[in-house]
Design a protein around this motif. Structure first.
Motif, PDB file in Angstrom:
ATOM      1  N   ILE A 155       0.839  -1.205   0.000  1.00 24.32           N
ATOM      2  CA  ILE A 155       0.000   0.000   0.000  1.00 24.32           C
ATOM      3  C   ILE A 155       0.875   1.257   0.000  1.00 24.32           C
ATOM      4  O   ILE A 155       0.594   2.232  -0.700  1.00 24.32           O
ATOM      5  N   VAL A 156       1.956   1.207   0.771  1.00 27.36           N
ATOM      6  CA  VAL A 156       2.883   2.347   0.825  1.00 27.36           C
ATOM      7  C   VAL A 156       3.448   2.640  -0.554  1.00 27.36           C
ATOM      8  O   VAL A 156       3.491   3.791  -1.002  1.00 27.36           O
ATOM      9  N   GLN A 157       3.880   1.607  -1.262  1.00 29.47           N
ATOM     10  CA  GLN A 157       4.459   1.790  -2.583  1.00 29.47           C
ATOM     11  C   GLN A 157       3.429   2.313  -3.582  1.00 29.47           C
ATOM     12  O   GLN A 157       3.735   3.156  -4.432  1.00 29.47           O
ATOM     13  N   ALA A 158       2.205   1.822  -3.469  1.00 28.52           N
ATOM     14  CA  ALA A 158       1.148   2.288  -4.371  1.00 28.52           C
ATOM     15  C   ALA A 158       0.870   3.767  -4.156  1.00 28.52           C
ATOM     16  O   ALA A 158       0.753   4.544  -5.119  1.00 28.52           O
ATOM     17  N   TYR A 159       0.777   4.176  -2.885  1.00 24.94           N
ATOM     18  CA  TYR A 159       0.535   5.582  -2.595  1.00 24.94           C
ATOM     19  C   TYR A 159       1.739   6.438  -2.962  1.00 24.94           C
ATOM     20  O   TYR A 159       1.587   7.604  -3.344  1.00 24.94           O
ATOM     21  N   ALA A 160       2.941   5.883  -2.847  1.00 29.04           N
ATOM     22  CA  ALA A 160       4.152   6.640  -3.191  1.00 29.04           C
ATOM     23  C   ALA A 160       4.138   7.020  -4.667  1.00 29.04           C
ATOM     24  O   ALA A 160       4.532   8.138  -5.040  1.00 29.04           O
ATOM     25  N   ILE A 161       3.688   6.107  -5.527  1.00 34.99           N
ATOM     26  CA  ILE A 161       3.593   6.399  -6.959  1.00 34.99           C
ATOM     27  C   ILE A 161       2.589   7.522  -7.198  1.00 34.99           C
ATOM     28  O   ILE A 161       2.834   8.448  -7.980  1.00 34.99           O
ATOM     29  N   ASN A 162       1.471   7.453  -6.499  1.00 40.91           N
ATOM     30  CA  ASN A 162       0.430   8.481  -6.636  1.00 40.91           C
ATOM     31  C   ASN A 162       0.932   9.831  -6.143  1.00 40.91           C
ATOM     32  O   ASN A 162       0.715  10.870  -6.785  1.00 40.91           O
ATOM     33  N   VAL A 163       1.618   9.824  -4.997  1.00 39.15           N
ATOM     34  CA  VAL A 163       2.153  11.070  -4.431  1.00 39.15           C
ATOM     35  C   VAL A 163       3.182  11.690  -5.365  1.00 39.15           C
ATOM     36  O   VAL A 163       3.161  12.896  -5.630  1.00 39.15           O
ATOM     37  N   ALA A 164       4.068  10.874  -5.894  1.00 35.68           N
ATOM     38  CA  ALA A 164       5.110  11.386  -6.795  1.00 35.68           C
ATOM     39  C   ALA A 164       4.498  12.029  -8.038  1.00 35.68           C
ATOM     40  O   ALA A 164       4.945  13.098  -8.480  1.00 35.68           O
ATOM     41  N   ALA A 165       3.469  11.390  -8.602  1.00 30.08           N
ATOM     42  CA  ALA A 165       2.816  11.936  -9.794  1.00 30.08           C
ATOM     43  C   ALA A 165       2.109  13.247  -9.474  1.00 30.08           C
ATOM     44  O   ALA A 165       2.196  14.222 -10.239  1.00 30.08           O
ATOM     45  N   THR A 166       1.416  13.286  -8.325  1.00 28.49           N
ATOM     46  CA  THR A 166       0.701  14.503  -7.926  1.00 28.49           C
ATOM     47  C   THR A 166       1.662  15.648  -7.656  1.00 28.49           C
ATOM     48  O   THR A 166       1.421  16.793  -8.047  1.00 28.49           O
ATOM     49  N   VAL A 167       2.771  15.329  -6.999  1.00 26.58           N
ATOM     50  CA  VAL A 167       3.770  16.350  -6.665  1.00 26.58           C
ATOM     51  C   VAL A 167       4.375  16.948  -7.932  1.00 26.58           C
ATOM     52  O   VAL A 167       4.604  18.160  -8.009  1.00 26.58           O
ATOM     53  N   ARG A 168       4.653  16.116  -8.928  1.00 23.08           N
ATOM     54  CA  ARG A 168       5.201  16.639 -10.192  1.00 23.08           C
ATOM     55  C   ARG A 168       4.215  17.594 -10.857  1.00 23.08           C
ATOM     56  O   ARG A 168       4.614  18.635 -11.397  1.00 23.08           O
ATOM     57  N   THR A 169       2.928  17.263 -10.783  1.00 22.09           N
ATOM     58  CA  THR A 169       1.906  18.133 -11.373  1.00 22.09           C
ATOM     59  C   THR A 169       1.834  19.466 -10.632  1.00 22.09           C
ATOM     60  O   THR A 169       1.819  20.537 -11.251  1.00 22.09           O
ATOM     61  N   ILE A 170       1.800  19.405  -9.302  1.00 23.31           N
ATOM     62  CA  ILE A 170       1.721  20.630  -8.492  1.00 23.31           C
ATOM     63  C   ILE A 170       2.966  21.481  -8.693  1.00 23.31           C
ATOM     64  O   ILE A 170       2.893  22.712  -8.783  1.00 23.31           O
ATOM     65  N   SER A 171       4.124  20.840  -8.763  1.00 23.00           N
ATOM     66  CA  SER A 171       5.380  21.566  -8.957  1.00 23.00           C
ATOM     67  C   SER A 171       5.363  22.337 -10.269  1.00 23.00           C
ATOM     68  O   SER A 171       5.793  23.495 -10.338  1.00 23.00           O
ATOM     69  N   ARG A 172       4.864  21.680 -11.319  1.00 22.32           N
ATOM     70  CA  ARG A 172       4.789  22.337 -12.627  1.00 22.32           C
ATOM     71  C   ARG A 172       3.809  23.511 -12.592  1.00 22.32           C
ATOM     72  O   ARG A 172       4.080  24.576 -13.156  1.00 22.32           O
ATOM     73  N   VAL A 173       2.687  23.308 -11.924  1.00 21.85           N
ATOM     74  CA  VAL A 173       1.701  24.393 -11.796  1.00 21.85           C
ATOM     75  C   VAL A 173       2.303  25.560 -11.019  1.00 21.85           C
ATOM     76  O   VAL A 173       2.103  26.733 -11.369  1.00 21.85           O
ATOM     77  N   ASN A 174       3.051  25.269  -9.954  1.00 16.97           N
ATOM     78  CA  ASN A 174       3.715  26.327  -9.187  1.00 16.97           C
ATOM     79  C   ASN A 174       4.664  27.128 -10.068  1.00 16.97           C
ATOM     80  O   ASN A 174       4.741  28.360  -9.968  1.00 16.97           O
ATOM     81  N   ASP A 175       5.397  26.425 -10.935  1.00 16.80           N
ATOM     82  CA  ASP A 175       6.317  27.116 -11.847  1.00 16.80           C
ATOM     83  C   ASP A 175       5.548  28.040 -12.799  1.00 16.80           C
ATOM     84  O   ASP A 175       5.978  29.165 -13.086  1.00 16.80           O
ATOM     85  N   GLN A 176       4.416  27.561 -13.296  1.00 14.68           N
ATOM     86  CA  GLN A 176       3.602  28.363 -14.205  1.00 14.68           C
ATOM     87  C   GLN A 176       3.025  29.580 -13.496  1.00 14.68           C
ATOM     88  O   GLN A 176       2.950  30.674 -14.070  1.00 14.68           O
TER      89      GLN A 176
END
Length: 245
Positions: free
Chosen positions: A71-92
């Motif tokens: 479960i930890v690994q599954a959520y880690a993949i989700n968190v990493a994907a979400t963080v990349r999206t938020i990071s890009r939005v922050n840059d924009q």
């Protein structure tokens, strides 16, 4: 743990430091291994960086409920994907703010808007954009307040009289005036005193904030009409409020 960090330092989940932590360590085990040296670069331009880094490390290493590794690994993949999206939005967002700052500062009324309490580049540009360039567009402060949707509506029938919030108007502008009022009570003693006066009269937070926003719209109108920057001695001369020295 991330929520505890946000709560303790009053940061949002999309704060750059929080995003940086999640990018480095999307799982609790990885987060617990972060050193103060690794955390310090994530605290650029913040005061007391060493103390904050040490406290964050302490929180990340505190005990927490165990979850199955799968479960930890599954959520880690989700968190990493979400963080990349938020990071890009922050840059924009940063890019857009730079563009707003570069162009709005050239507007002839920029200094007047930016002199108002609670107004920064983004809110100032929003207010100016919604009101328009023509200073004579609104013949009175009342007209500007009505357009801003901050002024109340009085409905009277016989002996019955009801005062309610205006529902029709420019919602984008109303949001900008509320953001201004909310920031103003934190940074301007006159605005806070006016807000506090409404609360002492029994008004709830949102109602008091709306009354302050209505007052600030009138102050802005006067400044634009006279082409003068905000002067609290003039703006609050007849407001009957006391400001602590």
């Amino acid at each position: 743990m991330i929520l505890l960090i946000c709560s303790e330092f009053n940061w949002s989940l999309h704060d750059r430091t929080v995003i940086g932590i999640l990018m480095k360590a999307p799982t609790p085990d990885q987060a617990a291994k972060l050193t103060v040296r690794q955390l310090l670069p994530l605290l650029k331009r913040r005061q007391n960086k060493d103390a904050k880094a040490a406290r964050i490390q302490q929180i990340l290493r505190s005990s927490q409920l165990e979850v199955a590794p799968e479960i930890v690994q599954a959520y880690a993949i989700n968190v990493a994907a979400t963080v990349r999206t938020i990071s890009r939005v922050n840059d924009q967002i940063t890019e857009l703010e730079e563009q707003v700052g570069a162009h709005f500062s050239e507007h002839p009324d920029a200094e007047i808007y930016l002199s108002q309490p609670g107004v920064g580049l983004v809110v100032g540009a929003r207010l100016c954009g919604e009101y328009g360039d023509d200073r004579t567009r609104f013949r009175s402060a009342k007209a500007r307040r009505n357009f801003s949707q901050t002024s109340p509506i009085t409905i009277q029938s016989g002996k019955s009289k009801i005062v309610c919030a205006r529902a029709a108007g420019n919602d984008w502008l109303l949001d900008a005036t509320f953001r201004q009022a909310n920031a103003a009570i934190l940074n301007d003693p006159y605005c806070y005193a006016y807000y506090r006066k409404q609360r002492d009269r029994g008004a709830e937070h949102n109602a008091a904030l709306r009354q302050l926003a209505n007052k600030l719209v009138g102050i802005l109108h006067g400044c634009l009409a006279r082409h003068q920057q905000y002067n609290p001695a003039i703006a609050w001369a007849h407001a009957s409020i006391s400001v602590a020295a």
